[in-house]
Design an enzyme around this catalytic site. Structure first.
Site, PDB file in Angstrom:
ATOM      1  N   SER A 128       0.815  -1.213   0.000  1.00 28.88           N
ATOM      2  CA  SER A 128       0.000   0.000   0.000  1.00 28.88           C
ATOM      3  C   SER A 128       0.850   1.264   0.000  1.00 28.88           C
ATOM      4  O   SER A 128       0.303   2.366   0.088  1.00 28.88           O
ATOM      5  CB  SER A 128      -0.915   0.002   1.229  1.00 28.88           C
ATOM      6  OG  SER A 128      -0.167  -0.314   2.381  1.00 28.88           O
ATOM      7  N   THR A 166      -2.197   3.337   3.810  1.00 24.08           N
ATOM      8  CA  THR A 166      -1.256   4.418   4.017  1.00 24.08           C
ATOM      9  C   THR A 166      -0.468   4.322   5.316  1.00 24.08           C
ATOM     10  O   THR A 166      -1.032   4.002   6.351  1.00 24.08           O
ATOM     11  CB  THR A 166      -2.081   5.721   4.106  1.00 24.08           C
ATOM     12  OG1 THR A 166      -2.954   5.744   3.015  1.00 24.08           O
ATOM     13  CG2 THR A 166      -1.218   6.939   4.192  1.00 24.08           C
ATOM     14  N   THR A 221       1.600   6.834   0.419  1.00 26.89           N
ATOM     15  CA  THR A 221       0.733   5.725   0.030  1.00 26.89           C
ATOM     16  C   THR A 221       0.755   5.490  -1.470  1.00 26.89           C
ATOM     17  O   THR A 221       1.079   6.402  -2.244  1.00 26.89           O
ATOM     18  CB  THR A 221      -0.725   6.040   0.458  1.00 26.89           C
ATOM     19  OG1 THR A 221      -1.527   4.876   0.292  1.00 26.89           O
ATOM     20  CG2 THR A 221      -1.335   7.153  -0.365  1.00 26.89           C
ATOM     21  N   ARG A 229      -6.654   9.189 -10.020  1.00 35.93           N
ATOM     22  CA  ARG A 229      -7.261   9.462  -8.706  1.00 35.93           C
ATOM     23  C   ARG A 229      -6.180   9.827  -7.687  1.00 35.93           C
ATOM     24  O   ARG A 229      -5.151   9.162  -7.580  1.00 35.93           O
ATOM     25  CB  ARG A 229      -8.028   8.225  -8.233  1.00 35.93           C
ATOM     26  CG  ARG A 229      -8.723   8.377  -6.861  1.00 35.93           C
ATOM     27  CD  ARG A 229      -7.917   7.767  -5.744  1.00 35.93           C
ATOM     28  NE  ARG A 229      -8.663   7.678  -4.482  1.00 35.93           N
ATOM     29  CZ  ARG A 229      -8.106   7.388  -3.315  1.00 35.93           C
ATOM     30  NH1 ARG A 229      -6.814   7.153  -3.227  1.00 35.93           N
ATOM     31  NH2 ARG A 229      -8.833   7.336  -2.228  1.00 35.93           N
ATOM     32  N   VAL A 230      -6.414  10.895  -6.956  1.00 40.63           N
ATOM     33  CA  VAL A 230      -5.531  11.289  -5.858  1.00 40.63           C
ATOM     34  C   VAL A 230      -6.357  11.243  -4.583  1.00 40.63           C
ATOM     35  O   VAL A 230      -7.492  11.721  -4.554  1.00 40.63           O
ATOM     36  CB  VAL A 230      -4.954  12.699  -6.101  1.00 40.63           C
ATOM     37  CG1 VAL A 230      -4.225  13.207  -4.866  1.00 40.63           C
ATOM     38  CG2 VAL A 230      -4.010  12.684  -7.300  1.00 40.63           C
ATOM     39  N   GLY A 231      -5.799  10.639  -3.554  1.00 44.62           N
ATOM     40  CA  GLY A 231      -6.519  10.511  -2.294  1.00 44.62           C
ATOM     41  C   GLY A 231      -6.187  11.638  -1.324  1.00 44.62           C
ATOM     42  O   GLY A 231      -5.744  12.723  -1.711  1.00 44.62           O
ATOM     43  N   ASP A 232      -6.395  11.338  -0.058  1.00 41.78           N
ATOM     44  CA  ASP A 232      -6.177  12.335   0.993  1.00 41.78           C
ATOM     45  C   ASP A 232      -4.702  12.506   1.348  1.00 41.78           C
ATOM     46  O   ASP A 232      -4.299  13.552   1.856  1.00 41.78           O
ATOM     47  CB  ASP A 232      -6.921  11.919   2.258  1.00 41.78           C
ATOM     48  CG  ASP A 232      -6.437  10.558   2.769  1.00 41.78           C
ATOM     49  OD1 ASP A 232      -6.366   9.607   1.966  1.00 41.78           O
ATOM     50  OD2 ASP A 232      -6.109  10.456   3.965  1.00 41.78           O
ATOM     51  N   THR A 266      -5.565   7.313   7.738  1.00 40.60           N
ATOM     52  CA  THR A 266      -5.452   6.161   6.848  1.00 40.60           C
ATOM     53  C   THR A 266      -6.851   5.609   6.601  1.00 40.60           C
ATOM     54  O   THR A 266      -7.733   5.739   7.441  1.00 40.60           O
ATOM     55  CB  THR A 266      -4.535   5.074   7.466  1.00 40.60           C
ATOM     56  OG1 THR A 266      -4.475   3.964   6.571  1.00 40.60           O
ATOM     57  CG2 THR A 266      -5.026   4.600   8.813  1.00 40.60           C
ATOM     58  N   GLY A 267      -7.025   5.009   5.438  1.00 42.30           N
ATOM     59  CA  GLY A 267      -8.350   4.480   5.114  1.00 42.30           C
ATOM     60  C   GLY A 267      -8.952   5.238   3.949  1.00 42.30           C
ATOM     61  O   GLY A 267      -8.225   5.825   3.134  1.00 42.30           O
ATOM     62  N   GLY A 286      -9.800   7.611   1.653  1.00 41.34           N
ATOM     63  CA  GLY A 286      -9.302   8.972   1.541  1.00 41.34           C
ATOM     64  C   GLY A 286     -10.351  10.008   1.227  1.00 41.34           C
ATOM     65  O   GLY A 286     -10.267  11.151   1.694  1.00 41.34           O
TER      66      GLY A 286
HETATM   67  N1  GLY Z   1      -5.871   6.980   2.485  1.00 38.17           N
HETATM   68  C1  GLY Z   1      -5.249   6.678   1.271  1.00 38.17           C
HETATM   69  C2  GLY Z   1      -6.070   6.878   0.096  1.00 38.17           C
HETATM   70  O1  GLY Z   1      -7.286   6.893   0.172  1.00 38.17           O
HETATM   71  O2  GLY Z   1      -5.515   7.029  -0.979  1.00 38.17           O
END
Ligand code: GLY
Length: 333
Positions: free
Chosen positions: A89, A193, A211, A221-224, A244-245, A247
Protein backbone atom coordinates in the site's frame (compact mmCIF):
# COMPACT_ATOMS: atom_id res chain seq x y z
CA UNK A 1 10.42 23.46 24.23
CA UNK A 2 7.81 20.98 25.28
CA UNK A 3 6.96 21.10 28.97
CA UNK A 4 8.82 18.31 30.75
CA UNK A 5 6.56 15.70 32.23
CA UNK A 6 7.02 14.66 35.79
CA UNK A 7 5.98 11.09 35.05
CA UNK A 8 8.54 8.95 33.28
CA UNK A 9 6.15 6.12 32.80
CA UNK A 10 3.84 5.96 29.81
CA UNK A 11 0.46 6.22 31.41
CA UNK A 12 -3.19 5.91 30.74
CA UNK A 13 -5.66 7.80 32.79
CA UNK A 14 -9.25 8.87 32.65
CA UNK A 15 -10.07 12.40 33.65
CA UNK A 16 -13.45 13.62 34.77
CA UNK A 17 -14.99 15.87 32.17
CA UNK A 18 -14.83 19.57 32.97
CA UNK A 19 -15.83 22.07 30.33
CA UNK A 20 -19.01 21.05 28.56
CA UNK A 21 -17.33 20.89 25.19
CA UNK A 22 -14.58 18.55 26.31
CA UNK A 23 -15.05 15.11 24.84
CA UNK A 24 -18.57 15.93 23.78
CA UNK A 25 -19.97 14.30 20.68
CA UNK A 26 -23.22 14.43 18.83
CA UNK A 27 -25.47 11.44 18.51
CA UNK A 28 -28.55 12.48 16.61
CA UNK A 29 -29.51 15.76 18.22
CA UNK A 30 -28.31 14.94 21.72
CA UNK A 31 -24.83 15.88 22.87
CA UNK A 32 -23.44 13.13 25.03
CA UNK A 33 -20.63 13.68 27.49
CA UNK A 34 -17.89 11.10 27.66
CA UNK A 35 -14.80 10.73 29.80
CA UNK A 36 -11.71 12.47 28.55
CA UNK A 37 -9.12 9.79 27.89
CA UNK A 38 -5.50 10.93 28.00
CA UNK A 39 -2.44 8.79 27.31
CA UNK A 40 0.84 10.55 27.59
CA UNK A 41 4.54 9.84 27.24
CA UNK A 42 7.77 11.78 27.27
CA UNK A 43 9.49 12.57 23.99
CA UNK A 44 10.96 11.17 21.86
CA UNK A 45 7.71 9.66 20.59
CA UNK A 46 6.95 8.13 17.20
CA UNK A 47 3.46 6.98 16.26
CA UNK A 48 2.42 5.54 12.92
CA UNK A 49 -0.36 3.59 11.27
CA UNK A 50 -0.57 -0.17 10.71
CA UNK A 51 1.80 -3.01 11.48
CA UNK A 52 4.40 -1.90 8.96
CA UNK A 53 4.66 1.17 11.16
CA UNK A 54 6.76 -0.84 13.63
CA UNK A 55 9.72 -1.05 11.23
CA UNK A 56 9.15 2.55 10.16
CA UNK A 57 9.09 3.71 13.78
CA UNK A 58 12.41 1.97 14.23
CA UNK A 59 13.80 3.91 11.25
CA UNK A 60 12.52 7.18 12.69
CA UNK A 61 13.94 6.48 16.13
CA UNK A 62 17.30 5.57 14.58
CA UNK A 63 17.34 8.97 12.86
CA UNK A 64 16.56 10.68 16.18
CA UNK A 65 19.31 8.72 17.92
CA UNK A 66 21.69 9.91 15.20
CA UNK A 67 20.91 13.50 16.17
CA UNK A 68 18.38 14.26 13.44
CA UNK A 69 15.24 16.24 14.12
CA UNK A 70 11.56 15.24 13.98
CA UNK A 71 11.24 16.18 10.30
CA UNK A 72 14.21 14.05 9.21
CA UNK A 73 12.97 11.22 11.41
CA UNK A 74 9.46 11.31 9.92
CA UNK A 75 10.86 11.24 6.38
CA UNK A 76 13.38 8.49 7.06
CA UNK A 77 10.85 6.53 9.08
CA UNK A 78 8.24 6.27 6.34
CA UNK A 79 11.01 5.65 3.77
CA UNK A 80 11.28 2.22 5.43
CA UNK A 81 7.72 1.29 4.38
CA UNK A 82 8.20 2.90 0.96
CA UNK A 83 11.28 0.74 0.35
CA UNK A 84 9.67 -2.51 1.51
CA UNK A 85 8.32 -4.44 -1.50
CA UNK A 86 6.15 -6.54 0.82
CA UNK A 87 4.12 -3.51 1.90
CA UNK A 88 1.52 -3.36 -0.85
CA UNK A 89 0.00 0.00 0.00
CA UNK A 90 3.09 2.22 -0.02
CA UNK A 91 5.97 2.92 -2.43
CA UNK A 92 7.79 0.03 -4.11
CA UNK A 93 5.48 -2.97 -4.45
CA UNK A 94 2.34 -0.89 -3.94
CA UNK A 95 -0.76 -2.22 -5.71
CA UNK A 96 -1.43 -0.43 -8.99
CA UNK A 97 -4.40 1.45 -10.35
CA UNK A 98 -6.90 -0.11 -12.75
CA UNK A 99 -4.47 0.36 -15.65
CA UNK A 100 -1.72 -1.52 -13.81
CA UNK A 101 0.26 1.63 -13.05
CA UNK A 102 1.62 2.36 -9.56
CA UNK A 103 0.98 5.99 -8.67
CA UNK A 104 2.12 7.40 -5.34
CA UNK A 105 0.86 10.21 -3.10
CA UNK A 106 2.75 11.69 -0.15
CA UNK A 107 3.25 14.76 1.99
CA UNK A 108 5.40 16.00 4.82
CA UNK A 109 4.94 18.84 7.32
CA UNK A 110 6.97 20.34 10.15
CA UNK A 111 6.28 22.34 13.29
CA UNK A 112 6.61 25.68 11.48
CA UNK A 113 3.79 25.04 8.94
CA UNK A 114 6.38 24.20 6.30
CA UNK A 115 5.06 21.47 4.04
CA UNK A 116 5.45 19.80 0.67
CA UNK A 117 3.54 17.20 -1.25
CA UNK A 118 3.34 15.13 -4.43
CA UNK A 119 0.35 13.45 -6.05
CA UNK A 120 0.06 10.71 -8.68
CA UNK A 121 3.84 10.35 -8.89
CA UNK A 122 5.14 7.46 -11.02
CA UNK A 123 8.45 5.55 -11.10
CA UNK A 124 9.99 7.15 -7.99
CA UNK A 125 9.87 4.94 -4.90
CA UNK A 126 10.25 7.60 -2.20
CA UNK A 127 7.50 10.15 -2.84
CA UNK A 128 7.78 11.55 0.68
CA UNK A 129 11.38 12.55 -0.02
CA UNK A 130 10.29 14.25 -3.23
CA UNK A 131 7.64 16.05 -1.16
CA UNK A 132 10.40 17.11 1.23
CA UNK A 133 12.35 18.57 -1.70
CA UNK A 134 9.26 20.42 -2.93
CA UNK A 135 9.15 21.95 0.55
CA UNK A 136 12.87 22.67 0.78
CA UNK A 137 13.80 24.02 -2.63
CA UNK A 138 10.63 25.55 -4.09
CA UNK A 139 8.02 28.01 -2.89
CA UNK A 140 5.31 25.62 -4.08
CA UNK A 141 3.61 23.07 -1.87
CA UNK A 142 2.26 20.45 -4.25
CA UNK A 143 3.43 18.92 -7.53
CA UNK A 144 1.50 16.22 -9.37
CA UNK A 145 1.87 13.69 -12.16
CA UNK A 146 4.45 14.21 -14.89
CA UNK A 147 5.56 17.52 -13.39
CA UNK A 148 6.29 15.87 -10.06
CA UNK A 149 8.31 13.14 -11.78
CA UNK A 150 10.29 15.64 -13.85
CA UNK A 151 11.05 17.57 -10.67
CA UNK A 152 12.13 14.40 -8.87
CA UNK A 153 14.48 13.39 -11.69
CA UNK A 154 15.91 16.90 -11.72
CA UNK A 155 16.54 16.57 -8.00
CA UNK A 156 18.49 13.37 -8.60
CA UNK A 157 15.97 10.76 -7.52
CA UNK A 158 16.50 7.47 -9.39
CA UNK A 159 13.80 6.10 -11.66
CA UNK A 160 12.53 2.72 -10.45
CA UNK A 161 10.11 0.08 -11.67
CA UNK A 162 7.56 0.09 -8.85
CA UNK A 163 5.26 -2.70 -10.05
CA UNK A 164 6.67 -5.84 -8.46
CA UNK A 165 5.68 -9.32 -9.58
CA UNK A 166 3.32 -9.98 -6.60
CA UNK A 167 1.62 -6.62 -7.18
CA UNK A 168 1.25 -7.39 -10.90
CA UNK A 169 -0.25 -10.79 -10.02
CA UNK A 170 -2.70 -9.10 -7.67
CA UNK A 171 -3.69 -6.74 -10.48
CA UNK A 172 -4.12 -9.56 -13.03
CA UNK A 173 -6.33 -11.51 -10.60
CA UNK A 174 -8.33 -8.40 -9.75
CA UNK A 175 -8.88 -7.66 -13.44
CA UNK A 176 -9.86 -11.27 -14.12
CA UNK A 177 -12.47 -11.22 -11.39
CA UNK A 178 -13.97 -7.84 -12.26
CA UNK A 179 -17.63 -7.74 -13.14
CA UNK A 180 -20.00 -4.99 -14.20
CA UNK A 181 -21.09 -4.79 -10.53
CA UNK A 182 -17.63 -3.84 -9.28
CA UNK A 183 -16.61 -0.50 -7.93
CA UNK A 184 -13.26 0.92 -6.96
CA UNK A 185 -13.45 0.22 -3.26
CA UNK A 186 -10.35 -1.10 -1.58
CA UNK A 187 -10.24 -4.87 -0.98
CA UNK A 188 -10.50 -5.67 2.71
CA UNK A 189 -7.13 -7.35 3.00
CA UNK A 190 -5.16 -4.40 1.65
CA UNK A 191 -3.57 -2.38 4.38
CA UNK A 192 -3.27 1.28 3.79
CA UNK A 193 -1.26 4.42 4.02
CA UNK A 194 1.49 4.98 6.50
CA UNK A 195 1.00 8.20 8.43
CA UNK A 196 3.62 9.05 11.02
CA UNK A 197 4.03 11.71 13.70
CA UNK A 198 7.32 12.34 15.50
CA UNK A 199 7.89 14.46 18.59
CA UNK A 200 11.59 14.99 19.30
CA UNK A 201 13.26 15.97 22.55
CA UNK A 202 13.36 19.64 21.49
CA UNK A 203 9.55 19.53 21.46
CA UNK A 204 9.43 19.75 17.68
CA UNK A 205 6.64 17.85 15.99
CA UNK A 206 6.65 16.71 12.37
CA UNK A 207 4.67 14.28 10.27
CA UNK A 208 4.74 12.36 7.02
CA UNK A 209 2.16 10.45 5.05
CA UNK A 210 2.77 8.22 2.02
CA UNK A 211 0.73 5.72 0.03
CA UNK A 212 0.07 4.01 -3.28
CA UNK A 213 -3.56 4.84 -2.58
CA UNK A 214 -6.61 2.83 -3.34
CA UNK A 215 -5.73 -0.42 -5.11
CA UNK A 216 -7.43 -0.55 -8.53
CA UNK A 217 -8.29 3.17 -8.42
CA UNK A 218 -9.11 5.06 -11.61
CA UNK A 219 -5.87 6.27 -13.17
CA UNK A 220 -5.40 9.86 -11.99
CA UNK A 221 -7.26 9.46 -8.71
CA UNK A 222 -5.53 11.29 -5.86
CA UNK A 223 -6.52 10.51 -2.29
CA UNK A 224 -6.18 12.34 0.99
CA UNK A 225 -2.56 11.42 1.67
CA UNK A 226 -0.84 14.27 -0.18
CA UNK A 227 -3.42 16.85 0.90
CA UNK A 228 -2.35 18.99 3.83
CA UNK A 229 -5.23 18.95 6.33
CA UNK A 230 -6.77 15.76 4.91
CA UNK A 231 -4.15 13.01 5.20
CA UNK A 232 -1.77 14.92 7.47
CA UNK A 233 -1.71 18.07 9.52
CA UNK A 234 0.83 19.41 11.97
CA UNK A 235 0.46 22.52 14.10
CA UNK A 236 3.66 23.11 16.05
CA UNK A 237 1.75 24.88 18.83
CA UNK A 238 -0.87 22.17 19.32
CA UNK A 239 -0.16 18.76 17.80
CA UNK A 240 -0.57 16.70 14.67
CA UNK A 241 -2.73 14.01 13.11
CA UNK A 242 -2.41 11.51 10.26
CA UNK A 243 -5.13 9.55 8.52
CA UNK A 244 -5.45 6.16 6.85
CA UNK A 245 -8.35 4.48 5.11
CA UNK A 246 -10.98 5.79 2.71
CA UNK A 247 -9.30 8.97 1.54
CA UNK A 248 -12.37 10.60 0.05
CA UNK A 249 -13.90 10.85 3.53
CA UNK A 250 -10.83 12.62 4.91
CA UNK A 251 -10.84 15.02 1.98
CA UNK A 252 -14.44 16.08 2.42
CA UNK A 253 -14.09 16.50 6.18
CA UNK A 254 -10.55 17.93 6.15
CA UNK A 255 -10.03 15.12 8.62
CA UNK A 256 -6.61 15.72 10.13
CA UNK A 257 -7.13 19.46 10.34
CA UNK A 258 -10.38 18.73 12.15
CA UNK A 259 -8.55 16.49 14.63
CA UNK A 260 -5.94 19.17 15.34
CA UNK A 261 -8.58 21.89 15.67
CA UNK A 262 -10.45 19.65 18.12
CA UNK A 263 -7.23 19.46 20.12
CA UNK A 264 -6.88 23.24 19.97
CA UNK A 265 -10.35 23.50 21.49
CA UNK A 266 -9.25 21.35 24.42
CA UNK A 267 -9.95 17.74 23.45
CA UNK A 268 -7.34 15.10 24.10
CA UNK A 269 -5.84 13.59 20.93
CA UNK A 270 -7.89 10.45 21.59
CA UNK A 271 -11.20 12.27 21.85
CA UNK A 272 -10.23 14.53 18.95
CA UNK A 273 -9.74 11.45 16.72
CA UNK A 274 -13.00 9.87 17.83
CA UNK A 275 -14.92 13.10 17.32
CA UNK A 276 -13.59 13.50 13.77
CA UNK A 277 -14.52 9.90 12.97
CA UNK A 278 -18.03 10.54 14.28
CA UNK A 279 -18.25 13.44 11.84
CA UNK A 280 -17.58 10.98 9.02
CA UNK A 281 -20.21 8.60 10.35
CA UNK A 282 -22.69 11.45 10.66
CA UNK A 283 -22.28 12.73 7.12
CA UNK A 284 -22.72 9.17 5.86
CA UNK A 285 -26.11 8.88 7.53
CA UNK A 286 -25.03 7.28 10.80
CA UNK A 287 -23.56 4.04 9.46
CA UNK A 288 -20.41 3.27 7.46
CA UNK A 289 -18.98 0.01 6.08
CA UNK A 290 -15.52 1.29 5.13
CA UNK A 291 -12.40 1.69 7.21
CA UNK A 292 -10.86 4.97 8.29
CA UNK A 293 -8.53 5.80 11.14
CA UNK A 294 -6.51 8.57 12.73
CA UNK A 295 -3.42 8.72 14.87
CA UNK A 296 -2.74 11.95 16.75
CA UNK A 297 -0.02 13.35 18.98
CA UNK A 298 0.02 16.58 20.97
CA UNK A 299 3.15 18.62 21.59
CA UNK A 300 2.79 17.59 25.26
CA UNK A 301 3.21 13.94 24.31
CA UNK A 302 -0.46 12.95 24.50
CA UNK A 303 -1.40 10.13 22.16
CA UNK A 304 -4.59 9.30 20.29
CA UNK A 305 -5.61 6.56 17.84
CA UNK A 306 -9.03 5.43 16.69
CA UNK A 307 -10.73 3.83 13.70
CA UNK A 308 -14.18 3.37 12.29
CA UNK A 309 -14.01 -0.44 12.02
CA UNK A 310 -12.22 -3.15 13.98
CA UNK A 311 -8.83 -4.23 12.66
CA UNK A 312 -6.90 -0.99 12.76
CA UNK A 313 -3.51 -1.19 14.40
CA UNK A 314 -0.98 1.50 15.14
CA UNK A 315 2.67 1.38 16.11
CA UNK A 316 3.88 3.45 19.02
CA UNK A 317 7.51 3.98 19.98
CA UNK A 318 7.46 5.65 23.38
CA UNK A 319 9.34 5.31 26.63
CA UNK A 320 11.91 3.11 24.89
CA UNK A 321 9.41 0.51 23.60
CA UNK A 322 8.23 0.05 20.03
CA UNK A 323 4.88 -1.75 20.16
CA UNK A 324 1.85 -2.49 18.04
CA UNK A 325 -1.57 -1.67 19.49
CA UNK A 326 -5.16 -2.29 18.46
CA UNK A 327 -6.88 1.04 17.92
CA UNK A 328 -10.20 1.79 19.57
CA UNK A 329 -12.96 1.42 16.98
CA UNK A 330 -16.35 3.07 16.79
CA UNK A 331 -18.31 0.63 14.66
CA UNK A 332 -18.66 -3.14 14.57
CA UNK A 333 -18.43 -5.48 17.60
N1 GLY B 1 -5.87 6.98 2.48
C1 GLY B 1 -5.25 6.68 1.27
C2 GLY B 1 -6.07 6.88 0.10
O1 GLY B 1 -7.29 6.89 0.17
O2 GLY B 1 -5.51 7.03 -0.98
Amino acid sequence: MVSKLTRRKFLTKTLGIGAAALGAFRSGTRILAQPETVRQAEPPIVISTWDHGVASNEGAMKALRNGMNALDAAEQGVNVSENDPDVHSVGLGGYPDEDGIVTLDACIMDWQWRCGSVGALQDIKNPVSVARQVMEVTDHIMLVGEGAKTFALRMGFPEDKLLTEPAREWWLNWKRELSSQDDWLVPEDVHDTIGMLVLDTDGHLAGACTTSGLAGKIHGRVGDSPLIGSGLYVDGEIGGAAATGRGEEFIRTNGTHLVVENMRRGMSPQNACEDALRRIVKINGGMVDFQGAFVALSINGEIGAASLQPGFQYALFAEGRNELFDGKHLMGD
